[in-house]
Design an enzyme around this catalytic site. Sequence first.
Site, mmCIF file in Angstrom:
data_model
loop_
_atom_site.group_PDB
_atom_site.id
_atom_site.type_symbol
_atom_site.label_atom_id
_atom_site.label_comp_id
_atom_site.label_asym_id
_atom_site.label_seq_id
_atom_site.Cartn_x
_atom_site.Cartn_y
_atom_site.Cartn_z
ATOM 1 N N ILE A 94 0.818 -1.223 0.000
ATOM 2 C CA ILE A 94 0.000 0.000 0.000
ATOM 3 C C ILE A 94 0.850 1.271 0.000
ATOM 4 O O ILE A 94 0.414 2.321 0.445
ATOM 5 C CB ILE A 94 -0.967 0.018 1.199
ATOM 6 N N THR A 96 3.752 2.005 1.574
ATOM 7 C CA THR A 96 4.368 2.468 2.824
ATOM 8 C C THR A 96 5.827 2.880 2.616
ATOM 9 O O THR A 96 6.340 3.716 3.358
ATOM 10 C CB THR A 96 4.291 1.388 3.909
ATOM 11 N N GLU A 115 3.188 -4.073 -7.940
ATOM 12 C CA GLU A 115 2.177 -4.619 -7.050
ATOM 13 C C GLU A 115 1.058 -5.221 -7.900
ATOM 14 O O GLU A 115 0.743 -4.702 -8.973
ATOM 15 C CB GLU A 115 1.619 -3.529 -6.127
ATOM 16 N N CYS A 161 5.876 -14.243 1.823
ATOM 17 C CA CYS A 161 6.538 -15.230 2.694
ATOM 18 C C CYS A 161 5.675 -16.446 2.981
ATOM 19 O O CYS A 161 6.086 -17.340 3.714
ATOM 20 C CB CYS A 161 6.962 -14.575 4.010
#
Length: 291
Positions: A94, A96, A115, A161
């Site tokens: 988003i 950051t 993204e 992950c």
Amino acid sequence: MLFICDEVDCSRVYCSDCLEVLIGESQIDVIRNTTPWKCFLCEDKKGCILQGRKDWQRKLVEFYNVKSQNNIEVNSASFKEKRPIRVISLFDGIGTGFFVLKQLGLEVEAFFACETDQDAINVTSIQHGHSVQQLGPVESLSTSKIASLCPIDLLFGGSPCNDLSLVNPARKGIYGGTGVLFFDFYRVLKLVQQHNPADRHLFWLFENVVTMQLDSKATISRFLESEPAMWDAQFFSAQKRARYFWGNIPGLYSPVSCHLEDKAENSILDEVLSPHCNRSAVVCIQHSSIF
């Protein structure tokens, strides 16, 4: 059998076999029959052989951190003139990364992001407008496109992950599922290094979960030619979230400073939520150590 601490703000779990070795079988029965049960770090167990250390957080960081790391070489000629930076953020989420750079007071000339989650892209667009330029999936980022974006001053990212974390019993590892996206980070890193001008230093950072298999960690370290440093979000916020970081950012492999240890000790979630979100926290610290 696993014993879970009943303290609201604690997420620690203890193996009964390990505890039997450390404190004896009779104490296992005491724990089993105690409700609620608070663990050895949440409550002082007087007379118990197993005692929590006051500096356990620092010791844990020291245990995971590499003991030595090659000095990060930076060409001083790249910094004779102060200029806005050009950035690529892979697996951007988003936005950051852009937010943090602005909070640090850095002037950003161009910020390129990869993204695929449309909801995340929408949040980035609402928060940062056209300041963040979306490039699409990292897998489709071609050599010619990367060359056209250079020069780049900073490249960072943390591939998903979920296929690396030991917490996921269906994980596919670094060579399957989303685990293979690490190699796209490595590919982009090498291409940017190749196409950057000789006098343009590239800073880079790769992040991923601590709870990965040793062979995955070894593979990432072999490709990136460095061991990871472990940093925990608790040193900067009211959240416990330990992560591995590989990179050439100055200070990355430095010991945790005293003022950060104090912040980890004293930060509470309510201090963050109340002024900014008009909400009250029901726990002191948010644990997010799984993914």
